[in-house]
Motif scaffolding. Structure first.
Motif, PDB file in Angstrom:
ATOM      1  N   ALA A  47       0.886  -1.176   0.000  1.00 41.19           N
ATOM      2  CA  ALA A  47       0.000   0.000   0.000  1.00 41.19           C
ATOM      3  C   ALA A  47       0.912   1.211   0.000  1.00 41.19           C
ATOM      4  N   PRO A  48       0.448   2.354  -0.514  1.00 39.66           N
ATOM      5  CA  PRO A  48       1.333   3.520  -0.565  1.00 39.66           C
ATOM      6  C   PRO A  48       1.877   3.867   0.814  1.00 39.66           C
ATOM      7  N   ILE A  49       3.148   4.217   0.847  1.00 40.39           N
ATOM      8  CA  ILE A  49       3.768   4.597   2.116  1.00 40.39           C
ATOM      9  C   ILE A  49       3.137   5.918   2.572  1.00 40.39           C
ATOM     10  N   MET A  50       2.702   5.930   3.823  1.00 42.46           N
ATOM     11  CA  MET A  50       2.110   7.164   4.343  1.00 42.46           C
ATOM     12  C   MET A  50       3.142   7.893   5.170  1.00 42.46           C
ATOM     13  N   PRO A  51       3.134   9.225   5.117  1.00 44.06           N
ATOM     14  CA  PRO A  51       4.001   9.933   6.053  1.00 44.06           C
ATOM     15  C   PRO A  51       3.518   9.664   7.473  1.00 44.06           C
ATOM     16  N   THR A  52       4.432   9.417   8.395  1.00 46.75           N
ATOM     17  CA  THR A  52       4.069   9.036   9.767  1.00 46.75           C
ATOM     18  C   THR A  52       3.025   9.957  10.397  1.00 46.75           C
TER      19      THR A  52
END
Lengths: 628, 375
Positions: A262-267
């Motif tokens: 899944a797309p990496i999300m900013p923390t």
């Protein structure tokens, strides 16, 4: 990225690549429910000689594999998917904040109006605002051009003019930016992104002025009319560009993107998502804080009209516990930091210790005095970050902020803060210093001291700092995310009861209390001004916090939520710490008198069982490590 | 083998060092692959656009913005000189109002929306130097070059000031000695000097006065750094300071002897040219300060160290503690207990048991608080 069938997902691997540590968790579907089973961590590897964020991921996952006894990495250093027997996982997801901060410049026509709205949009999106350029900032145009050229921000947000109003001034600002021909901070291989969010009638003229020189993005006007802000579209565009241009500069990030399902999300985005979800499910007002190595993020959901929750997020870019620790000391000042420490420390030695933590950010406090000092710094980082949050979480309705004409002309605060500590129901702490504090009582004390909750407020921490991973998991597998959040993520610390109002007499009565505990016993007494008390109400067999029936009668002029002097009868939630009665007043002031201050700190720490007995009286003798 | 520790910094007597020399804007590369270059040789150059001077012609001539174009005598792209009439208009009484250029340069644009004209002054040159004594191994068209050399390479933990070079000169008798004012002599002008433990504020001031190119030191007091810079450094992003000397700190803040290996390496190269850079960035895309000591060698030969990764920690591995209460102490691993251990602070952490070299005493330290010393 494979299409996922949630029902087939039995093993989930999630990592969060922080600026200091990479955390990995393994979630398994067992006995009809998703539970967290193992966690591992390793230092984030953006330093030479490795300079590849995926190395830290593999180290953290290796630890996870060792602890769980499950083979997760193949011989080619790849994460094994899908699961098969005792090997692999079905999905791998990740968040990342290893890209460093976002540095922006904003421009608007009038400093106190559109420029300020633009600044609010940028700050809300998590940027460090390097400078605010406006038509009335008293600088000559050639000075502004030099400034724009010199700064080399990651991106520029340009606003100005209400829709249908004069276009001259905002186009003039566009001309200044074009003349400066600014270059991005990171590399010269791409054009500097400039977001235009001003008068819609000027879009064509802005395009003519800027499109050839910069990577121009146009979003709806963030101040379409004087009385209303519309910051969300500009913020979203900032986030997109942040991922595209800034985070992608972190070494190995592109490789990591190829691994995930899944797309990496900013923390911070992931943490915000899970906090908003919790607040909405329980229909409460909540504040969440994530104190990291480089930045401190604060998230809030308040319901000014009693119904729909308004979500706000701010990022204090240079307030953190490792990379930015020196900046916390600089911003707060030695006096403010040391007021939380009850033993003496030599300033020269102290400064060197802070700088050594800054240059070697992955180290941890080994001695008690190091821990106490680090927690003092954390209090100040949290206090400063929350102050910033209160300034920028202003009245919003849905995606728009309604302002009166009077507000628009007011220079002070530009709109009332949404943050209301009296109506706040829950305060959630996250980040190493809160989640990994050796005692949960320390986390509770830090949160109470820095946020100063009013009335009755529940306190919780993210047990092992997994909110980021659960935030991104909620996008892919909401059931698993919710189950793990409720059963494994939150540690309920308890509640804080803090009467608010002017306390004239030192040592006078603040509140009469009478608690009926779950076992039927009662605890009653009088809370005096300057005192703290801990009523132990723990966790039940079902792993949920127990509740105590409380009758609280504040002294005349003091309020615990129902009005000045009005008695409150309610149920208050306990937790692993219990119910904290805070009689220090709001805002509470720490005595300038050294003896009183030290005495107070010791009393409060003892009352809340923050540190082992005797720890806070320890007198530190300076040692200079002249090493053989 | 344990991996949870902070990686050490490079201290090597001989490796192939490559330095990318890139212009801030596209421009001209002045050297070619195979050229031998000295640190001060200019390898690439570009012209930074000149300063911009805006003038609102519409306001000056009292015209609506859309009429400014017709009043312009000079057109976009024309050269202008200071005092030259660039626009004029006749008013009611046939008097002429004029607008004169304030600078020598070029008329860049005239806006019919704002009535503003932008003039640009003469461009300013920007040059990139070779920084190290070496050979050009790669040319990146219009952007810069890669310069390579064999030589000693030492990474510091923190530094300030930019790129410089000079002959290495030892200024202390031992790595444990503080570098004080009395150690700095006039003959150190233009040199890169080798310190031992802490460098004092007075020594830095004297070095600046003498004209020392760079100081390599084990430690530095933060208070002295603040006095030197005139402000408190909040975030470790440095390299642009213009204090008159470059500082490379090898160990950390405080009084801490330079590591034996680093000190011996530098002293063994005394009299050689050293190129130093104090630029530090401790965040994404980490940059550490460095000292490069160029030596002869075929830059096209393969460096066996390329891609080298430091091994894990094992019994007997030499290491250094990088946090209080044992900050700076050096010893060897004697045990690596697997389970989490409770520290004095109450935290649970993976630890390493160390025997210190100086007094054979033993201590248990979190693995996060040690770094390996390359052997």
């Amino acid at each position: 990225m494979a299409k996922l069938n949630p029902e087939q997902i039995k093993y989930i691997l999630a990592t969060d690549c922080g600026s200091t540590t990479t955390k990995a968790i393994l979630i398994e579907f067992k006995d009809g429910e998703y539970r967290l089973t193992t966690r591992g961590e390793a230092p984030t590897t953006v330093e030479a000689p490795i300079e590849d964020v995926t190395r830290g991921v593999l180290n953290a996952v290796t630890e996870l594999a060792e602890l769980s006894g499950r083979k997760l990495i193949d011989d080619q250093d790849r994460i094994i998917t899908p699961s098969d027997g005792n090997t692999g996982v079905d999905i791998y997801i990740s968040t990342s904040s290893a890209g460093g901060g976002l540095q922006m410049m904003v421009a608007g026509v009038v400093r106190s109006m559109t420029a300020e709205s633009a600044e609010r949009a940028a700050l809300g999106a998590g940027a460090i605002v390097m400078d605010v350029i406006s038509s009335n900032d008293k600088r000559q145009p050639h000075e502004q051009i030099e400034r724009i050229r010199h700064l080399r921000p990651d991106m520029i947000l340009l606003a100005g003019g209400i829709d249908g109003g004069s276009i001259t001034h905002v186009v003039e600002l566009g001309e200044l930016i074009a003349a400066a021909d600014p270059k991005p901070r990171l590399g010269s291989s791409y054009k500097l992104p400039v977001i235009y969010a001003g008068n819609s009638a000027a879009q064509d003229a802005i395009r003519d002025t800027l499109a050839d020189k910069v990577d121009l993005k146009i979003t709806p006007n963030l101040r379409p009319v004087l009385e209303r802000e519309n910051l969300i579209p500009a913020r979203e565009e900032i986030h997109n560009l942040f991922l595209e241009h800034v985070m992608a500069q972190a070494p190995g990030y592109s490789k990591l993107m190829g691994w995930v399902d899944a797309p990496i999300m900013p923390t911070p985005g992931a943490v915000g998502k899970i906090i908003k979800t919790i607040a909405d499910i329980h229909n409460i007002e909540a504040v969440g804080v994530d104190i990291g190595g480089a930045t401190t993020d604060i998230f809030s959901v308040f319901r000014p009209d009693g119904a729909e929750g308004v979500f706000n997020r701010t990022v204090s870019a240079n307030l953190g516990m490792s990379y930015s620790i020196s900046n916390v000391f600089k911003e707060a000042g030695m006096k403010n930091v040391m007021r939380w420490v009850s033993f003496k420390m030599d300033e020269r030695d102290l400064r060197n210790r802070i700088k050594n933590k800054m240059i070697r950010p992955t180290t941890i406090p080994q001695s008690m005095e190091e821990l106490i000092f680090e927690q003092a710094l954390a209090r100040e980082a949290l206090r400063l970050a929350f102050k910033q949050h209160k300034s920028f979480a202003t009245q919003l309705k849905g995606v728009q902020q309604q302002r009166t004409i009077a507000d628009a002309f007011s220079q002070e605060g530009s709109g009332q803060s949404l943050v209301n500590m009296m109506t706040l129901n829950m305060l959630i702490g996250s980040g190493g210093v809160l989640s990994h504090a050796p005692r949960r009582n320390q986390s509770a004390a830090m949160m109470i001291d820095s946020f100063q909750p009013e009335g009755i407020t529940r306190l919780a921490v993210d047990s092992i700092f997994m909110m980021p991973q659960l935030g991104v998991l909620s996008e892919v597998h909401p059931t698993a995310a919710t189950e793990v959040f409720e059963k494994d993520c939150l540690i309920h610390l308890g509640s804080c009861v803090a009467p608010v109002g002017e306390i004239k007499k030192a040592g006078g009565d603040v509140m009469q209390y009478n608690f009926t505990l779950p076992d039927g016993s009662t605890v009653a007494g009088t809370l005096k001004h300057g005192d703290m008390k801990l009523i132990e109400v723990g966790i039940g067999d079902d792993s949920l916090p127990l509740k105590a029936k409380a009758v609280l009668e504040p002294a005349r002029g003091l309020d615990i939520g129902a009005g000045k002097g009005v008695k409150v009868e309610t149920e208050i939630q306990g937790g692993v710490v219990g119910i904290v009665l805070d009689g220090r007043g709001r805002p509470f002031v720490i005595s300038e008198d050294e003896e009183t201050r030290v005495n107070d700190l010791q009393r409060w720490n003892e009352a809340l069982k923050v540190y082992p007995e005797g720890a806070v009286t320890h007198s530190y003798a300076t040692t200079e490590a002249a090493v053989a | 083998m344990a991996l949870a520790y902070a990686p050490g910094l490079t201290v090597t007597e001989r490796q192939l060092v490559k330095s990318k020399r890139i212009l801030p804007l596209k421009g001209d590369v002045l050297v070619k692959v195979g050229d031998r270059v000295k640190p001060d040789d200019v390898v690439a150059r570009t012209m930074l656009p000149g300063p911009v001077e805006p003038m609102n012609i519409a306001n000056i001539l009292g015209l609506p913005p859309e009429d400014v174009e017709s009043a312009m005598i000079k057109k976009a792209g024309d050269t202008v000189t200071e005092g030259e009439v660039i626009a004029s208009v006749k008013n009611f009484f046939f008097f002429t109002s004029e607008c004169k250029s304030k600078i020598n340069g070029t008329l860049e644009s005239v806006s019919s929306v704002t009535g503003q004209a932008l003039f640009r002054g003469a461009p300013r040159p920007v040059e990139v130097k070779a920084y190290i004594d070496g050979v050009v191994t790669e040319v990146i068209e219009n952007e810069g070059v890669v310069v390579a050399t064999w030589g000693g390479h030492l990474q510091g933990i923190f530094g300030i000031g930019g790129e410089t070079s000079g002959i290495l000169k030892r200024a202390v008798s031992s790595r444990k000695e503080n570098l004080t004012e009395k150690n700095i002599t006039d003959d150190m002008k233009g040199h890169v000097i080798i310190g031992g433990a802490r460098v004092t504020a007075e020594a830095i001031q004297k070095a600046i006065k003498v004209g020392v190119a760079a100081i390599i030191t084990g430690g530095l007091d933060d208070q002295d750094l603040r006095n030197l810079l005139g402000y408190d450094l909040g975030v470790a992003i440095t390299g642009k300071e213009n204090i008159g000397v470059t500082l490379v700190v090898t160990e950390g803040f405080g009084s801490i002897s330079m590591a034996e290996r680093s000190f011996d390496l530098l002293c063994s190269k005394e009299g050689s040219l050293a190129c130093a850079n104090g630029a530090t960035q401790i965040r994404a895309g980490v940059i550490r300060p460095e000292v490069v000591i160029p030596a002869e060698g075929d830059v096209n030969a393969k460096d066996e160290r390329e891609g080298y990764e430091q091994g894990g920690m094992d019994i007997g591995s030499p290491l250094r503690v990088i946090r209080h209460p044992y900050f700076g102490k050096i010893g060897k691993v004697i045990d690596l207990p697997s389970p989490l251990t409770v520290l004095e602070s109450g935290s649970h952490a993976r630890v390493v048991e160390i025997q210190f070299d100086d007094d054979n005493s033993k201590a248990v330290v979190p693995r996060a608080n040690v770094e390996l010393i390359e052997s």
